[in-house]
Write a protein that holds these residues in place. Structure first.
Motif, PDB file in Angstrom:
ATOM      1  N   ASP A 263       3.867   1.363 -10.995  1.00 14.04           N
ATOM      2  CA  ASP A 263       3.336  -0.125 -11.074  1.00 14.04           C
ATOM      3  C   ASP A 263       2.002   0.004 -10.315  1.00 14.04           C
ATOM      4  O   ASP A 263       0.981  -0.217 -10.831  1.00 14.04           O
ATOM      5  CB  ASP A 263       4.098  -0.932 -10.420  1.00 14.04           C
ATOM      6  CG  ASP A 263       5.312  -1.487 -11.502  1.00 14.04           C
ATOM      7  OD1 ASP A 263       5.352  -0.845 -12.483  1.00 14.04           O
ATOM      8  OD2 ASP A 263       6.363  -2.301 -10.969  1.00 14.04           O
ATOM      9  N   HIS A 264       1.863   0.864  -9.297  1.00 13.67           N
ATOM     10  CA  HIS A 264       0.901   1.073  -8.471  1.00 13.67           C
ATOM     11  C   HIS A 264      -0.435   1.786  -9.141  1.00 13.67           C
ATOM     12  O   HIS A 264      -1.422   1.544  -9.029  1.00 13.67           O
ATOM     13  CB  HIS A 264       0.825   1.350  -6.946  1.00 13.67           C
ATOM     14  CG  HIS A 264       1.329   2.605  -6.807  1.00 13.67           C
ATOM     15  ND1 HIS A 264       2.776   3.001  -7.125  1.00 13.67           N
ATOM     16  CD2 HIS A 264       0.839   3.939  -6.762  1.00 13.67           C
ATOM     17  CE1 HIS A 264       2.902   4.345  -6.953  1.00 13.67           C
ATOM     18  NE2 HIS A 264       1.627   5.082  -6.619  1.00 13.67           N
ATOM     19  N   HIS A 265       0.136   2.767 -10.023  1.00 17.45           N
ATOM     20  CA  HIS A 265      -0.845   3.415 -10.580  1.00 17.45           C
ATOM     21  C   HIS A 265      -1.566   2.580 -11.572  1.00 17.45           C
ATOM     22  O   HIS A 265      -2.601   2.534 -11.741  1.00 17.45           O
ATOM     23  CB  HIS A 265      -0.257   4.519 -11.436  1.00 17.45           C
ATOM     24  CG  HIS A 265       0.332   5.594 -10.450  1.00 17.45           C
ATOM     25  ND1 HIS A 265       1.688   6.142 -10.698  1.00 17.45           N
ATOM     26  CD2 HIS A 265      -0.078   6.328  -9.522  1.00 17.45           C
ATOM     27  CE1 HIS A 265       1.859   7.119  -9.771  1.00 17.45           C
ATOM     28  NE2 HIS A 265       0.863   7.178  -8.983  1.00 17.45           N
ATOM     29  N   VAL A 266      -0.851   1.615 -12.354  1.00 16.86           N
ATOM     30  CA  VAL A 266      -1.229   0.706 -13.276  1.00 16.86           C
ATOM     31  C   VAL A 266      -2.402  -0.016 -12.647  1.00 16.86           C
ATOM     32  O   VAL A 266      -3.510  -0.494 -13.079  1.00 16.86           O
ATOM     33  CB  VAL A 266      -0.382   0.032 -14.013  1.00 16.86           C
ATOM     34  CG1 VAL A 266      -0.953  -0.971 -14.985  1.00 16.86           C
ATOM     35  CG2 VAL A 266       0.867   0.945 -14.510  1.00 16.86           C
ATOM     36  N   ILE A 267      -2.264  -0.590 -11.350  1.00 20.75           N
ATOM     37  CA  ILE A 267      -2.811  -1.495 -10.885  1.00 20.75           C
ATOM     38  C   ILE A 267      -4.253  -0.747 -10.420  1.00 20.75           C
ATOM     39  O   ILE A 267      -5.425  -1.174 -10.491  1.00 20.75           O
ATOM     40  CB  ILE A 267      -2.275  -2.104  -9.480  1.00 20.75           C
ATOM     41  CG1 ILE A 267      -1.359  -3.006  -9.842  1.00 20.75           C
ATOM     42  CG2 ILE A 267      -3.233  -2.866  -8.868  1.00 20.75           C
ATOM     43  CD1 ILE A 267      -1.510  -4.347 -10.778  1.00 20.75           C
ATOM     44  N   TRP A 268      -4.167   0.382  -9.865  1.00 23.63           N
ATOM     45  CA  TRP A 268      -5.232   1.197  -9.711  1.00 23.63           C
ATOM     46  C   TRP A 268      -6.133   1.336 -10.843  1.00 23.63           C
ATOM     47  O   TRP A 268      -7.367   1.418 -10.761  1.00 23.63           O
ATOM     48  CB  TRP A 268      -5.001   2.532  -8.816  1.00 23.63           C
ATOM     49  CG  TRP A 268      -4.515   2.593  -7.529  1.00 23.63           C
ATOM     50  CD1 TRP A 268      -4.689   1.446  -6.513  1.00 23.63           C
ATOM     51  CD2 TRP A 268      -3.629   3.584  -6.768  1.00 23.63           C
ATOM     52  NE1 TRP A 268      -4.149   1.838  -5.405  1.00 23.63           N
ATOM     53  CE2 TRP A 268      -3.711   3.109  -5.265  1.00 23.63           C
ATOM     54  CE3 TRP A 268      -3.139   4.840  -7.226  1.00 23.63           C
ATOM     55  CZ2 TRP A 268      -2.792   3.866  -4.483  1.00 23.63           C
ATOM     56  CZ3 TRP A 268      -2.446   5.513  -6.010  1.00 23.63           C
ATOM     57  CH2 TRP A 268      -2.275   5.063  -4.820  1.00 23.63           C
ATOM     58  N   LEU A 269      -5.459   1.872 -11.683  1.00 22.49           N
ATOM     59  CA  LEU A 269      -6.188   1.934 -13.069  1.00 22.49           C
ATOM     60  C   LEU A 269      -7.161   0.784 -13.567  1.00 22.49           C
ATOM     61  O   LEU A 269      -8.171   1.071 -13.956  1.00 22.49           O
ATOM     62  CB  LEU A 269      -4.914   2.525 -14.238  1.00 22.49           C
ATOM     63  CG  LEU A 269      -5.598   2.820 -15.887  1.00 22.49           C
ATOM     64  CD1 LEU A 269      -4.579   3.610 -16.469  1.00 22.49           C
ATOM     65  CD2 LEU A 269      -5.889   1.623 -16.392  1.00 22.49           C
TER      66      LEU A 269
ATOM     67  N   GLN B   9      -0.779  -8.168  -8.715  1.00 23.07           N
ATOM     68  CA  GLN B   9      -0.064  -7.092  -7.885  1.00 23.07           C
ATOM     69  C   GLN B   9       1.055  -7.984  -6.945  1.00 23.07           C
ATOM     70  O   GLN B   9       2.031  -7.564  -6.739  1.00 23.07           O
ATOM     71  CB  GLN B   9      -0.889  -6.292  -7.166  1.00 23.07           C
ATOM     72  CG  GLN B   9      -1.867  -7.064  -6.066  1.00 23.07           C
ATOM     73  CD  GLN B   9      -3.066  -5.845  -5.530  1.00 23.07           C
ATOM     74  OE1 GLN B   9      -3.617  -5.402  -6.448  1.00 23.07           O
ATOM     75  NE2 GLN B   9      -3.096  -5.876  -4.363  1.00 23.07           N
ATOM     76  N   ASP B  10       0.563  -9.130  -6.715  1.00 21.07           N
ATOM     77  CA  ASP B  10       1.537  -9.969  -5.791  1.00 21.07           C
ATOM     78  C   ASP B  10       2.642 -10.443  -6.751  1.00 21.07           C
ATOM     79  O   ASP B  10       3.756 -10.487  -6.340  1.00 21.07           O
ATOM     80  CB  ASP B  10       0.918 -11.063  -5.310  1.00 21.07           C
ATOM     81  CG  ASP B  10      -0.106 -10.957  -4.193  1.00 21.07           C
ATOM     82  OD1 ASP B  10       0.024  -9.662  -3.472  1.00 21.07           O
ATOM     83  OD2 ASP B  10      -0.997 -11.704  -3.763  1.00 21.07           O
ATOM     84  N   ASP B  11       2.374 -10.687  -8.026  1.00 18.07           N
ATOM     85  CA  ASP B  11       3.385 -10.991  -8.910  1.00 18.07           C
ATOM     86  C   ASP B  11       4.303 -10.045  -9.294  1.00 18.07           C
ATOM     87  O   ASP B  11       5.508 -10.270  -9.370  1.00 18.07           O
ATOM     88  CB  ASP B  11       2.837 -11.759 -10.263  1.00 18.07           C
ATOM     89  CG  ASP B  11       3.883 -12.139 -11.204  1.00 18.07           C
ATOM     90  OD1 ASP B  11       4.285 -13.378 -11.316  1.00 18.07           O
ATOM     91  OD2 ASP B  11       3.985 -11.187 -12.158  1.00 18.07           O
ATOM     92  N   TRP B  12       3.799  -8.967  -9.335  1.00 17.18           N
ATOM     93  CA  TRP B  12       4.647  -7.493  -9.374  1.00 17.18           C
ATOM     94  C   TRP B  12       5.481  -7.024  -8.248  1.00 17.18           C
ATOM     95  O   TRP B  12       6.210  -6.135  -8.330  1.00 17.18           O
ATOM     96  CB  TRP B  12       3.911  -6.441 -10.092  1.00 17.18           C
ATOM     97  CG  TRP B  12       3.285  -6.585 -11.481  1.00 17.18           C
ATOM     98  CD1 TRP B  12       3.465  -7.868 -12.244  1.00 17.18           C
ATOM     99  CD2 TRP B  12       2.563  -5.969 -12.367  1.00 17.18           C
ATOM    100  NE1 TRP B  12       2.670  -7.651 -13.542  1.00 17.18           N
ATOM    101  CE2 TRP B  12       2.251  -6.257 -13.571  1.00 17.18           C
ATOM    102  CE3 TRP B  12       2.338  -4.329 -12.073  1.00 17.18           C
ATOM    103  CZ2 TRP B  12       1.542  -5.513 -14.484  1.00 17.18           C
ATOM    104  CZ3 TRP B  12       1.574  -3.698 -13.073  1.00 17.18           C
ATOM    105  CH2 TRP B  12       1.329  -4.397 -14.388  1.00 17.18           C
ATOM    106  N   LYS B  13       5.118  -7.717  -7.362  1.00 19.36           N
ATOM    107  CA  LYS B  13       5.336  -7.283  -5.784  1.00 19.36           C
ATOM    108  C   LYS B  13       5.160  -5.721  -5.794  1.00 19.36           C
ATOM    109  O   LYS B  13       6.116  -4.653  -5.407  1.00 19.36           O
ATOM    110  CB  LYS B  13       6.963  -7.463  -5.833  1.00 19.36           C
ATOM    111  CG  LYS B  13       7.143  -8.977  -5.560  1.00 19.36           C
ATOM    112  CD  LYS B  13       8.622  -9.364  -5.490  1.00 19.36           C
ATOM    113  CE  LYS B  13       9.033 -10.703  -5.086  1.00 19.36           C
ATOM    114  NZ  LYS B  13       8.300 -11.713  -6.497  1.00 19.36           N
ATOM    115  N   VAL B  14       4.173  -5.251  -6.022  1.00 20.50           N
ATOM    116  CA  VAL B  14       3.450  -3.823  -5.710  1.00 20.50           C
ATOM    117  C   VAL B  14       3.328  -3.438  -4.472  1.00 20.50           C
ATOM    118  O   VAL B  14       2.801  -4.202  -3.538  1.00 20.50           O
ATOM    119  CB  VAL B  14       2.162  -3.608  -6.718  1.00 20.50           C
ATOM    120  CG1 VAL B  14       1.638  -2.229  -6.451  1.00 20.50           C
ATOM    121  CG2 VAL B  14       2.246  -4.002  -8.216  1.00 20.50           C
ATOM    122  N   SER B  15       3.889  -2.262  -4.289  1.00 24.97           N
ATOM    123  CA  SER B  15       3.701  -1.431  -2.880  1.00 24.97           C
ATOM    124  C   SER B  15       3.022  -0.260  -2.842  1.00 24.97           C
ATOM    125  O   SER B  15       3.345   0.424  -3.966  1.00 24.97           O
ATOM    126  CB  SER B  15       5.140  -1.265  -2.124  1.00 24.97           C
ATOM    127  OG  SER B  15       5.009  -0.379  -1.279  1.00 24.97           O
TER     128      SER B  15
END
Length: 605
Positions: free
Chosen positions: A167-173, A267-273
């Protein structure tokens, strides 16, 4: 009609059907079969899209032939480029080096690891092909080899594709591409001849939308999903504009910043760390916010932040103390005067110096230091100043001895640093102070962030010129306006401009300073210098590495003429993108007005 064109169009139609299937999968969240691949995960869906666009890109490149009419080759190139742009967000995230190579400018590539490891390569990739297609006479052998090399690299990428994104890779992308669009995508950085930057930015944004749709099931909140999609769709709509008249100021304000805020909610909705910080902060909310670019990304000493405020204060004291120089007559602050944005206002500090004193504001955001890029960190730069016979002229071990003889300094070293490395600790303290000289508090910043409403139409026009027609931002990248390339910030560029020895435009001769060449004696690096920040430029005259120009108007005139080439200085490797810019007098005045709006508030009184 040419049968090759029919084949490519048929493949494009097939790819469209594949993309439609992908969207259906993301909406239904059920496995679907595409050819022999079962699409049952987000990774598989992204990989199927990525592969299909790669295939379209390769097919069009392979259709280019020296036997074709040039217009036909240009059309194949445009189609290939569109497919490449469609995968840009993904390729740049999973393989930064290959993305950089395939999208590199048509400039000789020189890699200098050390004096025994210097590699010089001819560039290849899309920008090179684009320029070749528009040359009066095409070197057919070189052209054929460049197209083949580009196609083969893409085929290698396809054969080795294995996309696995957390998930964090997707947000970075997503975040990287939003920033990339605003900082290089809309500037003409990688479409030097066709000027298709805005259309290509639409393509990359459409890919972001497809990726978000693939991850629809990840959203707990439908409004958060809808807001992110809407912000991207709004950006595509606003990108439908003419390159020269495009309002980049309001695009960033009304699209880039809105998209970044929508991504934060995602990212808050996904609860990304996030496992760590990249160059762009994990909490970036606007392009020109002071916290958007992570200053500690540019140092190898990211963990040395315990009692950082005290270390910064200690570094400030050392910065202003003349005991660091042999004759105790010079401190860092002697040449870097705060009121002059940490420059000295002189062409060179004294007759012993060859180069103009650069500003220290925003200097932390670089991957190399000194005008020739010979130091790799701020800590290393301190050593260079200390050991320079024309500056401090005092070895670091002697500086350490002097600092330790000062009871206050010794106590601070002992209490602030657990390690027994006084040499490094002194340098780290000074570097820590320099890393604080980044206010992001200019008139421009406060206005584009919506904190003020004082910016003039002339300043807005100047920014739009800077980012577009005048091509300034193809070397001075926002938000730092220096040569460190966003959004990954891995490279700080050096350029050959053809800066003259004097301001004479009739009988101009190049400055005798060889710049980067003196570091490794690489012939192809003669007269290359690092691209500095434009921030606080109003306070940092005179300009260029040798202080040859006294006013910003002179600097703009130099660039408008085409750099050294425009005043009769011929250099094979000059890196400016155009022969001349064709700016009107009013446009030049607007550029200067914008640059003055980048002065931080502490320097305006």
């Amino acid at each position: 009609m040419n049968t090759n064109i029919l084949v490519v169009k048929a493949k494009a139609y097939t790819l469209s059907i594949c993309l439609l299937l992908l969207i259906t999968v993301s909406c239904n969240n059920k496995p679907e079969t595409i050819g022999i691949k079962t699409v049952d995960s987000t990774d598989a869906q992204i990989e199927a899209f990525y592969i299909s666009e790669l295939e379209g890109c390769i097919a069009n490149l392979d259709s280019i032939s020296v036997e074709n009419p040039n217009l036909e080759n240009i059309n194949y190139y445009k189609a290939a480029r569109a497919h490449f742009k469609a995968i840009e967000p993904i390729l740049a995230a999973i393989d930064k080096n290959n993305f950089k190579s395939l999208n590199a400018p048509n400039i000789l590539q020189v890699q200098e690891e050390d004096a025994t490891d210097i590699k010089i390569r001819q560039p290849f990739g899309f920008q090179v092909i684009e320029e070749m297609l528009h040359e009066p006479e095409i070197d057919t052998l070189t052209f054929k080899n460049t197209v083949s090399l580009t196609s083969n690299r893409l085929k290698l990428l396809k054969a080795n594709t294995n996309i696995q994104l957390q998930d964090h890779h997707v947000i970075w992308l997503l975040r990287d591409q939003i920033i990339r669009t605003a900082t290089t995508g809309i500037t003409g950085f990688d479409s030097p001849v066709l000027g298709q930057s805005l259309q290509e930015s639409q393509i990359t944004t459409k890919t972001l939308i497809e990726i978000v749709k693939i991850f629809k099931a990840h959203f707990a909140s439908k409004p958060v999903y809808n807001d992110l999609i809407a912000s991207l769709e709004h950006g595509i709509k606003d990108l439908d504009s003419d390159f020269d008249t495009f309002d980049r100021y309001h695009f960033i304000k009304n699209n880039t910043d809105v998209q970044l805020k929508a991504l934060l909610k995602t990212q808050d909705d996904w609860k990304v760390s996030f496992p760590f910080e990249m160059g762009i902060s994990n909490t970036a909310k606007s392009l020109f916010d002071a916290q958007t670019v992570n200053v500690f990304y540019f140092t190898d000493y990211k963990s040395d932040t315990i009692r950082l405020k005290q270390k910064e204060q200690f570094g400030k004291e050392l910065f202003n103390d003349s005991i660091l120089s042999k004759r105790k007559n010079m401190a860092c602050a002697t040449c870097h005067i705060k009121e002059k944005a940490f420059t000295d206002g002189r062409r060179t500090f004294n007759a012993m110096q060859l180069r103009n004193t650069p500003t220290l504001t925003y200097s932390a955001y670089q991957q190399s230091y000194f005008m020739d890029g010979r130091a790799g960190s701020l800590e290393g730069q301190v050593v260079g100043v200390a050991e320079n016979h024309d500056e401090f002229n005092l070895p670091m071990d002697s500086i350490v001895a002097r600092v330790l003889r000062n009871p206050k300094y010794k106590q601070q070293l002992d209490s602030l640093y657990n390690s027994k490395r006084p040499d490094f600790n002194i340098r780290h303290a000074i570097a820590s102070y320099v890393r604080t000289l980044n206010a992001f508090r200019s008139k421009f910043d406060s206005n584009i962030n919506g904190e003020s409403n004082t910016i003039t139409q002339q300043e807005v026009e100047g920014f739009n010129l800077f980012m577009g027609k005048a091509a300034c931002a193809t070397c001075h990248f926002p938000p730092l306006f220096n040569g460190t390339v966003p959004p990954h910030f891995k490279d700080t560029e050096i350029e050959l401009l053809g800066v003259p020895q004097t301001a004479d435009t009739i009988n101009a001769i190049i400055s005798p300073d060889l710049g980067r060449y003196d570091v490794f004696k690489t012939e192809e690096r003669k007269h290359f210098f690092k691209t500095p920040t434009v921030r606080n430029i109003e306070k940092t005259a005179p300009y260029m590495h040798n202080g040859v120009y006294q006013t910003l108007e002179e600097v703009v005139d130099f660039y408008n003429r085409g750099g050294g080439k425009g005043i009769g200085i011929q250099q094979e490797y000059q890196t400016l993108p155009f022969d001349d810019l064709g700016l009107t007098k009013a446009e030049q005045e607007s550029l200067v007005a914008f640059m003055k709006s980048l002065t931080d508030k502490e320097f305006t009184n």
